[in-house]
Design a protein around this motif. Structure first.
Motif, PDB file in Angstrom:
ATOM      1  N   PHE A   1      19.866  16.892  50.100  1.00 38.41           N
ATOM      2  CA  PHE A   1      19.621  17.701  49.598  1.00 38.41           C
ATOM      3  C   PHE A   1      20.384  16.510  48.045  1.00 38.41           C
ATOM      4  O   PHE A   1      21.567  16.744  48.317  1.00 38.41           O
ATOM      5  N   LEU A   2      19.292  16.664  47.039  1.00 38.63           N
ATOM      6  CA  LEU A   2      19.702  16.162  45.915  1.00 38.63           C
ATOM      7  C   LEU A   2      20.154  17.159  44.889  1.00 38.63           C
ATOM      8  O   LEU A   2      18.482  17.814  44.085  1.00 38.63           O
ATOM      9  N   SER A   3      20.732  17.550  43.550  1.00 36.61           N
ATOM     10  CA  SER A   3      20.777  18.430  42.894  1.00 36.61           C
ATOM     11  C   SER A   3      21.597  17.999  42.009  1.00 36.61           C
ATOM     12  O   SER A   3      22.871  17.254  42.272  1.00 36.61           O
ATOM     13  N   ALA A   4      22.200  18.731  40.716  1.00 36.34           N
ATOM     14  CA  ALA A   4      23.495  18.881  40.174  1.00 36.34           C
ATOM     15  C   ALA A   4      23.502  20.653  39.700  1.00 36.34           C
ATOM     16  O   ALA A   4      22.521  21.517  39.742  1.00 36.34           O
ATOM     17  N   SER A   5      24.889  20.517  38.838  1.00 34.07           N
ATOM     18  CA  SER A   5      25.054  21.828  38.949  1.00 34.07           C
ATOM     19  C   SER A   5      24.265  22.492  37.423  1.00 34.07           C
ATOM     20  O   SER A   5      24.114  21.945  37.353  1.00 34.07           O
ATOM     21  N   PRO A   6      24.023  24.248  37.700  1.00 34.09           N
ATOM     22  CA  PRO A   6      23.019  24.232  36.429  1.00 34.09           C
ATOM     23  C   PRO A   6      23.599  23.703  35.223  1.00 34.09           C
ATOM     24  O   PRO A   6      23.339  24.026  34.561  1.00 34.09           O
ATOM     25  N   GLU A   7      24.480  23.322  35.145  1.00 34.12           N
ATOM     26  CA  GLU A   7      25.389  23.383  34.071  1.00 34.12           C
ATOM     27  C   GLU A   7      24.880  21.956  33.081  1.00 34.12           C
ATOM     28  O   GLU A   7      25.070  21.474  31.707  1.00 34.12           O
ATOM     29  N   TYR A   8      24.530  21.325  33.704  1.00 33.45           N
ATOM     30  CA  TYR A   8      23.829  19.834  33.732  1.00 33.45           C
ATOM     31  C   TYR A   8      22.075  20.399  33.270  1.00 33.45           C
ATOM     32  O   TYR A   8      22.435  19.318  31.741  1.00 33.45           O
ATOM     33  N   PHE A   9      21.205  20.666  33.853  1.00 32.21           N
ATOM     34  CA  PHE A   9      20.082  21.259  33.723  1.00 32.21           C
ATOM     35  C   PHE A   9      20.057  21.863  32.148  1.00 32.21           C
ATOM     36  O   PHE A   9      18.805  21.632  31.564  1.00 32.21           O
ATOM     37  N   ARG A  10      20.374  22.922  32.277  1.00 28.15           N
ATOM     38  CA  ARG A  10      20.915  24.357  30.917  1.00 28.15           C
ATOM     39  C   ARG A  10      21.850  24.002  30.138  1.00 28.15           C
ATOM     40  O   ARG A  10      22.510  25.321  30.298  1.00 28.15           O
ATOM     41  N   PRO A  11      22.687  23.097  29.391  1.00 31.70           N
ATOM     42  CA  PRO A  11      23.390  23.441  29.252  1.00 31.70           C
ATOM     43  C   PRO A  11      24.128  23.994  27.983  1.00 31.70           C
ATOM     44  O   PRO A  11      24.962  24.530  27.539  1.00 31.70           O
ATOM     45  N   ASP A  12      23.086  25.052  27.780  1.00 38.63           N
ATOM     46  CA  ASP A  12      22.794  26.130  26.556  1.00 38.63           C
ATOM     47  C   ASP A  12      23.499  27.313  27.161  1.00 38.63           C
ATOM     48  O   ASP A  12      23.955  27.821  26.564  1.00 38.63           O
ATOM     49  N   ASP A  13      22.812  27.476  28.355  1.00 42.52           N
ATOM     50  CA  ASP A  13      22.504  29.011  29.206  1.00 42.52           C
ATOM     51  C   ASP A  13      22.738  28.504  30.963  1.00 42.52           C
ATOM     52  O   ASP A  13      21.733  28.537  31.075  1.00 42.52           O
ATOM     53  N   PRO A  14      23.257  28.301  31.609  1.00 39.82           N
ATOM     54  CA  PRO A  14      23.458  27.875  32.615  1.00 39.82           C
ATOM     55  C   PRO A  14      22.836  29.305  33.809  1.00 39.82           C
ATOM     56  O   PRO A  14      22.298  28.829  34.763  1.00 39.82           O
ATOM     57  N   SER A  15      23.240  29.985  33.010  1.00 38.61           N
ATOM     58  CA  SER A  15      22.436  31.568  34.190  1.00 38.61           C
ATOM     59  C   SER A  15      21.591  31.163  34.135  1.00 38.61           C
ATOM     60  O   SER A  15      21.030  32.710  34.903  1.00 38.61           O
ATOM     61  N   LYS A  16      20.010  30.758  33.083  1.00 40.85           N
ATOM     62  CA  LYS A  16      19.235  31.052  33.047  1.00 40.85           C
ATOM     63  C   LYS A  16      18.429  30.801  34.549  1.00 40.85           C
ATOM     64  O   LYS A  16      17.784  29.250  34.217  1.00 40.85           O
ATOM     65  N   PRO A  17      18.202  31.052  35.873  1.00 41.30           N
ATOM     66  CA  PRO A  17      17.222  30.708  36.380  1.00 41.30           C
ATOM     67  C   PRO A  17      16.212  29.922  36.071  1.00 41.30           C
ATOM     68  O   PRO A  17      15.065  30.280  35.879  1.00 41.30           O
TER      69      PRO A  17
END
Length: 603
Positions: free
Chosen positions: A79-95
Motif C-alpha cells: 500500500f503506497l500513499s502520502a498524507s492529505p497535506e500533499y494531495f490537497r495543500p490548500d485544504d487537507p480536510s476535504k476527502p
C-alpha cells in the motif's frame, strides 16, 4: 504541515486471500466508501486482464523451481500513499479531492519505484482515486532471485526485529523516491509512531468543539467585520485541527457502521450454514439403512453368545451384512429388507409393509433406499455396457451434404474435404451432416455425434445421435503449430458449424493457420465443459453467441475457468459472420475488376 510518505505491506497466504483482495482493489464487489463517479487506474498489468489469482499462479509456475510450501506467502500487497497535506495543500480536510498535477507526480514517482525495485515480480498495481485520498495497491510475488523460491521473509522480513529493520529500509527507499515532491519520511522508531497513533485516536474521539471554543480563539473580536472574521478563522491552525477531527470522526463512524453491517451479515451466514448442516445430517440419516440389530429384535430374535437366535435361525450380524449359521439355512445377505424377507419368508412388498408397521414411514423409506442402492450397485458392476455406435455412413448423400456446407454455409471446399477425410464429418442415410464427437485423449475415440439436417431449403433439424455421451465427447479439431505441440489456445463455440466458421475466419484474417497449436471445440452447454482438461491451458476464448443465453453461458465458463476471455461476433453467429465476410470479399473483387476494365478503356 509536512506531507509524509505512507507504505504498508500485507501478506496474502492463499489464493482465496488473493481473490478477496482483488475483489476490493478491482472493485469487483460493492465498496461502500468508494465514490462510483470516479474511475480508478491500472498502473501495472494493463496488458493482461486475467484474474489476479491467475497472474500470481502463472508467475509462480514460470519462475520458481520448487512447489510453494503450504505456509508460503504467495503474494504481497504493498500500500503506497502520502498524507492529505500533499494531495490537497490548500485544504487537507476535504476527502475525495486532490491537486491533479501533484497526484500525477506522485503516481509517476511511485510507479518508477515499483518497477525499479520489483520489476516483473510486480504483476499488478491499481491507483485508487475513488476514496478519501489517492493511494496505490501493488501486488508483488515475493520470489528470491538466488533460490528461485517464494520468500516473503527474504524480501520484506519475517517477524520481530528483522521485519522491522527491513520494513524501515523499505520506507527509507520509498521516501527517498518521493523526496523531490516535498514528501518526507515519518519519524523513525516505534515509540514515536505509537505515541502519534495514540494521540491521533484521542483527538478523533474527543469533543473538538468544546476544546476549541473553551480557549475563545475562534470567538469574534469586538467590532470585527464578518469578512475579516471568516478570513481570520480560516487561517487559524485550530480551525484546521477542528476540520481534521470532524472529517476523521465521520470516517471512523462510517467504518464502525460497515463493521456492524458485516457482523450482522456474518451472523446470518452462520445461521444459514447451520441450517444447511442440519439438512445434510437429516439427509445422511435418511440414506442410512436401519440397524440390523433393531430389526432382529423386532423380528422376535434374542441375542445370545454373539448371535441372534429364534424361529430356527442362528444369525450373525456384521454391520449391514448378516449370515444364518442354522444347519438348514447356511446363507447370508445384507440390509433390513433382506433380513425381514429371510426370517419371515415373505416377498419384498410384504417386507416393506412389515417395516412400516414397526419403524414408521421414514424407517421403511430408509430400508427401501438402502435396498435400491444395493441393487443399483450390483447392476452397475455386472450389467454389460453397450458401446456407442456412429450412424451408418451413406456415401451417396455426401455430395448433397458437401454442397450444403460449402454453398449455403460458405465453408471453403478444401477444408470441408479435409474434415471429411479425417472422418470428422460425413453424411447419413437421411442426408444429415454427421459431426463426430470425440474425447480429448491422445488417440480420440468417438463417443457421440451431432446431426444437422441439410435436406430441403429451410431444414432446421439438429440433434444428437442416441447414445451420445455429451459430457465425455465433443466435436473438435486442431490447427496451427506442429501436430506434436501442446495446445496453447482453446476456442469454445456453440456448434460444430460455428467452430469451423470461426477457424476459417481466423485463417482468412491471418492468411495462414495460427502460429500456435489451437483447439476449436463445440460446447453447447457449460454442463459438458471438460474443466480438468482445460484448466491449465493459458488462453481460453469463449466465442458463444452474443445473445442473453450466450452471455449467461460465458459467465458460467468464467467461473469454471478463470483465465477465459469473452469474444463476441458482430453478426448473429460466427457462420453468418463468415458469410458476410465472404460477400464483402466478392464485392471488393468485383469492384477491383470493374476498376481494371475502366482503366483499360481509358487507355
Amino acid at each position: 504541515m509536512v506531507a509524509l510518505a505512507i507504505l504498508r505491506v500485507e501478506k496474502l497466504k492463499s489464493f482465496g486471500n488473493i481473490g478477496g483482495s482483488e475483489k476490493h482493489t478491482a472493485r469487483l464487489q460493492d465498496t461502500p466508501n468508494a465514490d462510483t463517479t470516479k474511475k480508478n487506474i491500472r498502473l501495472i498489468g494493463m496488458e493482461d486482464d486475467s484474474p489476479l489469482e491467475v497472474l500470481v499462479k502463472n508467475k509462480i509456475a514460470n519462475t520458481t523451481l520448487h512447489k510453494p510450501r503450504k505456509d508460503a506467502v504467495l503474494c504481497s500487497d504493498i500500500f503506497l500513499s502520502a498524507s492529505p497535506e500533499y494531495f490537497r495543500p490548500d485544504d487537507p480536510s476535504k476527502p475525495g479531492e486532490w491537486d491533479n498535477p501533484r497526484m500525477l507526480d506522485f503516481v509517476k514517482a511511485s510507479r518508477s519505484w515499483l518497477v525499479n525495485n520489483y520489476g516483473d515480480k510486480c504483476v499488478r498495481a491499481e491507483l485508487h482515486l475513488d476514496e478519501a485520498t489517492p493511494h496505490i495497491h501493488a501486488y508483488v510475488v515475493p520470489i528470491n532471485e538466488k533460490t528461485k523460491q517464494l520468500s516473503h521473509k527474504e524480501m520484506f522480513g519475517g517477524n520481530g526485529r528483522a521485519a522491522s529493520i527491513k520494513l524501515s529500509k523499505l520506507q527509507d527507499s520509498y521516501a527517498a523516491a518521493l523526496a523531490p515532491l516535498g514528501i518526507e519520511r515519518g519519524v523513525k522508531g516505534s515509540k514515536a509512531t505509537h505515541t502519534k497513533v495514540k494521540e491521533y485516536y484521542q483527538a478523533v474521539n474527543s469533543e473538538p468543539l468544546t476544546a476549541v471554543w473553551s480557549n475563545k480563539k475562534l470567538e469574534p473580536e469586538p467590532f470585527e467585520s464578518a469578512t475579516n472574521y471568516v478570513a481570520r478563522i480560516q487561517n487559524d491552525h485550530q480551525f484546521h485541527v477542528l476540520n481534521h477531527q470532524l472529517a476523521d470522526r465521520a470516517f471512523m463512524q462510517e467504518r464502525l457502521e460497515r463493521a456492524e453491517q458485516r457482523a450482522r451479515a456474518s451472523e446470518k451466514e452462520r445461521q444459514r450454514l447451520e441450517e444447511i448442516v442440519r439438512s445434510l445430517e437429516l439427509k445422511t440419516q435418511q440414506l442410512r439403512d436401519l440397524a440390523l440389530e433393531d430389526v432382529a429384535w423386532e423380528l422376535g430374535l434374542h441375542h445370545e453368545e454373539g448371535k441372534w437366535r429364534g424361529h430356527g435361525h442362528i444369525i450373525n450380524i456384521d454391520g449391514p451384512k448378516f449370515y444364518d449359521f442354522a444347519p438348514d439355512q447356511q446363507k447370508g445377505s445384507g440390509g433390513a429388507i433382506d433380513l425381514v424377507m429371510h426370517v419371515n419368508q415373505c416377498n419384498l412388498r410384504q417386507a416393506v409393509v412389515w417395516l412400516h408397521e414397526r419403524f414408521g414411514e421414514s424407517g421403511a423409506e430408509r430400508a427401501a433406499i438402502a435396498k435400491t442402492r444395493e441393487v443399483a450397485a450390483e447392476i452397475i458392476q455386472l450389467e454389460p455396457r453397450t458401446p456407442f455406435q456412429l450412424p451408418v455412413e451413406e456415401k451417396s448423400k455426401w455430395t448433397a451434404v458437401h454442397n450444403y456446407l460449402t454453398q449455403k454455409r460458405g465453408i471453403p471446399e478444401n477444408f470441408v474435404e479435409l474434415l471429411h477425410k479425417r472422418g470428422l464429418v460425413y453424411a447419413d442415410d437421411q442426408q444429415n451432416a454427421v459431426f463426430v464427437m470425440r474425447n480429448l485423449s491422445e488417440e480420440p475415440q468417438a463417443l457421440g455425434a451431432f446431426l444437422r439436417g441439410t435436406r430441403g431449403e429451410n431444414n432446421t433439424f439438429k440433434g444428437y445421435e442416441k447414445g451420445t455421451k455429451r459430457r465425455e465427447g465433443w466435436f473438435h479439431f486442431r490447427l496451427g503449430g506442429q501436430p506434436t505441440d501442446p495446445v496453447e489456445k482453446v476456442v469454445l463455440l456453440k456448434s460444430p458449424i460455428d467452430a469451423v466458421s470461426f477457424a476459417m475466419l481466423e485463417y482468412q484474417r491471418l492468411g495462414d493457420v495460427p502460429p500456435n497449436r489451437t483447439l476449436y471445440m463445440a460446447v453447447d452447454n457449460p454442463k459438458s465443459l471438460p474443466v480438468e482438461q482445460l484448466q491449465n491451458i493459458p488462453n481460453v476464448q469463449v466465442a458463444f453467441d452474443s445473445d442473453d443465453s450466450g452471455n449467461a453461458a460465458a459467465r458460467v465458463v468464467k467461473e469454471l475457468l478463470a483465465q477465459s476471455k469473452r469474444l463476441k461476433c458482430k453478426a448473429s453467429d460466427w457462420n453468418q459472420q463468415l458469410l458476410d465476410y465472404g460477400q464483402q470479399l466478392r464485392q471488393q473483387h468485383q469492384q477491383q475488376q470493374e476498376q481494371e476494365q475502366d482503366d483499360e478503356l481509358s487507355l
